[in-house]
Design a protein around this motif. Structure first.
Motif, PDB file in Angstrom:
ATOM      1  N   MET A 219      64.381  44.054 143.811  1.00 46.81           N
ATOM      2  CA  MET A 219      63.181  43.478 143.199  1.00 46.81           C
ATOM      3  C   MET A 219      62.050  43.404 144.213  1.00 46.81           C
ATOM      4  O   MET A 219      60.900  43.721 143.916  1.00 46.81           O
ATOM      5  CB  MET A 219      63.475  42.083 142.635  1.00 46.81           C
TER       6      MET A 219
ATOM      7  N   ALA B  37      61.921  33.765 133.353  1.00 47.90           N
ATOM      8  CA  ALA B  37      62.844  34.865 133.637  1.00 47.90           C
ATOM      9  C   ALA B  37      64.207  34.333 134.070  1.00 47.90           C
ATOM     10  O   ALA B  37      65.236  34.952 133.827  1.00 47.90           O
ATOM     11  CB  ALA B  37      62.275  35.771 134.725  1.00 47.90           C
TER      12      ALA B  37
ATOM     13  N   ALA C  37      58.447  43.962 139.665  1.00 44.56           N
ATOM     14  CA  ALA C  37      59.635  43.734 140.493  1.00 44.56           C
ATOM     15  C   ALA C  37      60.892  44.247 139.798  1.00 44.56           C
ATOM     16  O   ALA C  37      61.847  44.662 140.451  1.00 44.56           O
ATOM     17  CB  ALA C  37      59.779  42.241 140.803  1.00 44.56           C
ATOM     18  N   LEU C  38      60.878  44.225 138.487  1.00 39.46           N
ATOM     19  CA  LEU C  38      62.082  44.602 137.741  1.00 39.46           C
ATOM     20  C   LEU C  38      62.138  46.105 137.458  1.00 39.46           C
ATOM     21  O   LEU C  38      63.224  46.650 137.260  1.00 39.46           O
ATOM     22  CB  LEU C  38      62.145  43.816 136.431  1.00 39.46           C
ATOM     23  N   GLU C 213      71.465  46.069 138.010  1.00 38.33           N
ATOM     24  CA  GLU C 213      72.217  44.847 138.311  1.00 38.33           C
ATOM     25  C   GLU C 213      72.132  43.854 137.153  1.00 38.33           C
ATOM     26  O   GLU C 213      71.124  43.796 136.447  1.00 38.33           O
ATOM     27  CB  GLU C 213      71.626  44.184 139.565  1.00 38.33           C
ATOM     28  N   GLU C 214      73.165  43.027 137.016  1.00 33.34           N
ATOM     29  CA  GLU C 214      73.192  41.998 135.960  1.00 33.34           C
ATOM     30  C   GLU C 214      71.972  41.076 136.056  1.00 33.34           C
ATOM     31  O   GLU C 214      71.330  40.755 135.054  1.00 33.34           O
ATOM     32  CB  GLU C 214      74.454  41.118 136.071  1.00 33.34           C
ATOM     33  N   ALA C 215      71.687  40.610 137.273  1.00 29.39           N
ATOM     34  CA  ALA C 215      70.596  39.634 137.416  1.00 29.39           C
ATOM     35  C   ALA C 215      69.274  40.224 136.928  1.00 29.39           C
ATOM     36  O   ALA C 215      68.462  39.530 136.319  1.00 29.39           O
ATOM     37  CB  ALA C 215      70.470  39.183 138.872  1.00 29.39           C
ATOM     38  N   GLU C 216      69.086  41.518 137.176  1.00 28.85           N
ATOM     39  CA  GLU C 216      67.817  42.135 136.800  1.00 28.85           C
ATOM     40  C   GLU C 216      67.645  42.230 135.289  1.00 28.85           C
ATOM     41  O   GLU C 216      66.603  41.870 134.748  1.00 28.85           O
ATOM     42  CB  GLU C 216      67.724  43.540 137.393  1.00 28.85           C
ATOM     43  N   MET C 218      69.118  40.616 132.951  1.00 26.07           N
ATOM     44  CA  MET C 218      69.050  39.301 132.300  1.00 26.07           C
ATOM     45  C   MET C 218      67.689  38.647 132.539  1.00 26.07           C
ATOM     46  O   MET C 218      67.113  38.040 131.628  1.00 26.07           O
ATOM     47  CB  MET C 218      70.184  38.403 132.795  1.00 26.07           C
ATOM     48  N   MET C 219      67.164  38.758 133.759  1.00 23.31           N
ATOM     49  CA  MET C 219      65.835  38.185 134.011  1.00 23.31           C
ATOM     50  C   MET C 219      64.786  38.843 133.122  1.00 23.31           C
ATOM     51  O   MET C 219      63.924  38.177 132.546  1.00 23.31           O
ATOM     52  CB  MET C 219      65.457  38.331 135.487  1.00 23.31           C
TER      53      MET C 219
END
Lengths: 344, 344, 344
Positions: A219, B37, C37-38, C213-216, C218-219
């Protein structure tokens, strides 16, 4: 004609050429919030409009390294897409604060070229300048990288190695217009230490540590529009690992250094730096600083501290950086030489 | 002199002392976007300027928990860096909305001290007040933590245990200036339920669930400038796990509670709370609420609902919180007692 | 009465009904920073106020897909919470730029209903319109989904299948007011290619790739307030995997397409699209484009390019999309048909 850009190879650079990089970028409060989510940044001047105003500035400027990463990121497609190694930095000067809403562009002049003896690669030196929407330089630095040749048979250019200063001298540091520390609130800044409390040779262990995740470094790196594939594509390297952008480690180390250097409010000089070893997700990054020099600036009350900022994967141990052959120890990630501003 | 701050130990606190925390923080649209987010927050009042304006506010305020986390985060270096346990909250009142662009500072008064019988730790009670750039309080709450002593031989202070209200009474809740719900658009808010549709004793299973990632809780916790090492450093605990900041679970539970409490637009009171068990990355967080009380406020049409908001790692089962010895069941993460505002 | 919303089932839709979706959302610089960023988004028009101004716009509009995701996300609780499959898109038109500070609402009209022969599901067609705070449409598109019936015995509605255009014709594309490319800076945009440099049938491999990635995801998905549980809850599917929101893949592919389509500045039409196969964290997403058509718009110098944008999990190979039975190959994630604006 192929539409996609494979990046430049060594033989594509010409001495004196100025490369106008894409893409201009407006940076603002969103980038700041992300910066503070991605790094444990806590410097009061960059966190708070009221603190910045008490220091003579109109509002809180964006973190200095937001400027650095944004300007640097734009150079990647033209300078380092085919780089084998990022060899060094020199003569970095932060020339003006970047304010929320500013639009940054980036240009690089080729100031040195030297083919390596193998004939397969060469070293390219560029002086990169970031400018705001008024055309005013906000940052200038020299970087040199080792770049692959497209064709090993291509003739070598006349070697030109630029003569670079060992460090930025204090009289070349730019104190932002209006900055003053005479009403400085040490409680709110987080620590009582002034410039006079630091002495050359002193080492500060910043104690805190951060274990890095893939989502975070990607990110961050995307935010700076740095597109080098090796940071994002797990299929690119044979070992399936994504190399973390060196600047991510710089920002982590700088943010960790708050604990012991809370009053080192602004970066004004980048004397040199080495990405000693690669960093990968899962690494736990620590940091320490060595005080290299203390100096006055042309603004009373505003002092300059020269620091060696080190990031490492393991504990500091005895703070050694290199082995007896002069090679960086395997746990050292970053060795950076900076000037920062601090209340006298 | 060591430059880094090891945090305060029990014997460092003095009754009546006011600690001015670092670092003032300007919060704005960037923090809001990140909040949305990181958590599935959907409250219309905090998502939309036009919805907020239809409720009498000038623009959408920042989510109430952004204020809480920002004010709380600043206390960590001074209050809980050496805390063994975060024991409770009381008398929490949200006193004014936080608007984009506001700068928050945080101060804590030590209102209670009691050494534990072991002589190794003590309990510290503080009343923390967050203020905006005009010096106006936006949030006040009491928190108590168990803190290690630096020196077990240090003498125990005179024990003082503050007399804390069991809950904030409705007449002590502050309805934001101008707030009105007479033109409230239930379609756009997401649900038709008014205060009168809820009854004490009612339990609402919020159904949705979120599996938590390391990158997410670390980004959130950094955003609030909460620097407790245990949240970031995978080498800190023997089991190699990073403990998730309790406030991350609070925000997850609050956001999940949209499904069933979409009209619970603003948090105005925090009566109490317990972080029942630790949360780690990989846990799937669910939430349910129990209605504890319904009350009027001094603004016609604006009602107050008292809720027990629970976060758990597994399904709600029979909604039990504790075993027959009064100990929280192992899957319960959070037990929070809140006042929220809702259309009558 | 249960307070939580289980979503609508097939028999809950009525032809001609207009559903006013929750929650209005103000979008701004924070959402833009997160978008950048994503996703590796680099389009100059959306990155830079000064570049946008040189193209006749007052400031940089938000990325077109921010508008799409925001408008789409609002429809999820009403349209696709009980959807078995997202079947297609048609007649998508981007009608006005979304500016930082705009508040978007979303409404859907039910324009088609057809029960499946199994009697357990049905197909629902909706035309969704996103509007800004002035009530001006910014985006309109048709989507159809297969939705479960609550009660298989419920009677089937009269089948109505809307007559949808195969594609948006160029004369129906809306060029944003003021947009002009006569002072276009190709260096700063990143590539020299104009509309005339592209030809129907041409395929552009965008080369770059991103491992997700999971975090990306989902955010991102939370940022659009899309709350479908399957994206967030690792316990929801039997295989313990979280399905990535199809729109995340759209944005990844669009951003990756910068390399070869840097001057495809704005999306103005969405002719169709299929989420060919599910995407999961750990997948490495690549993209290529096929030029389908080149057209003029009513603004001199502003051309329109029709593209098939494909996302895939593995390398492009021979750019095949389907097997000989007409079924998408297992590595194909997305097959999208778009109109974009580009300098002539």
């Amino acid at each position: 004609m192929s539409k996609t850009d494979p990046g430049r190879f060594f033989e594509d650079y010409r001495l004196g050429e100025v490369i106008r990089h894409a893409v201009p970028r407006t940076v603002g409060q969103g980038e700041r919030a992300l910066y503070h989510a991605l790094y444990p940044a806590r410097g009061a001047l960059h966190s708070s409009d009221t603190f910045a105003q008490s220091c003579g500035l109109p509002v809180a400027p964006l973190d200095d390294l937001i400027a650095f990463h944004t300007v640097f990121g734009k150079t990647v497609p033209d300078i380092s897409l085919n780089a084998v190694a990022n060899l060094g930095y020199a003569e970095g000067r932060f020339l003006a604060p970047v304010w929320p809403g500013d639009t940054l562009t980036s240009d690089s002049e080729v100031i040195g070229l030297k083919q390596n003896s193998s004939g397969k690669t060469g070293v390219v030196w560029v002086r990169t300048t970031g400018r705001n929407q008024q055309g005013r330089p906000v940052l200038s630095y020299v970087r040199w990288v080792m770049v692959r040749k497209r064709d090993p048979e291509a003739p070598a250019p006349e070697p030109v190695v630029p003569d670079l200063a060992e460090s930025v001298t204090p009289d070349h540091l730019t104190v932002p217009e209006g900055l003053r520390f005479d009403g400085y609130d040490f409680d709110r800044a987080g620590e009582p230490h002034r410039l006079g409390d630091y002495a050359p040779g002193e080492i500060i262990d910043h104690v805190d540590a951060v274990t890095v995740e893939e989502a975070e470094h990607m990110m961050a790196t995307r935010l700076w529009q740095n597109t080098a594939r090796v940071h994002f594509d797990a299929t690119h390297r044979e070992d399936g690992r994504r190399l973390i952008y060196g600047g991510h480690v710089i920002s982590l180390a700088r943010a960790l250094s708050f604990n012991g250097l809370a009053n080192a409010q602004m970066i004004v000089g980048l004397n040199g730096g080495a990405h000693a070893n690669p960093c990968f997700a899962g690494d736990t990054v620590r940091a320490w600083s060595e005080v290299l020099d203390c100096a006055e600036t042309n603004v009373p009350g505003v002092g300059a501290l020269r620091l060696r900022l080190v990031a490492a994967k393991d504990g500091p141990g005895d703070y050694a950086l290199k082995d007896d052959k002069g090679k960086y120890l395997p746990h050292i990630l970053l060795d950076l030489d900076l000037w920062v501003l601090m209340p006298v």
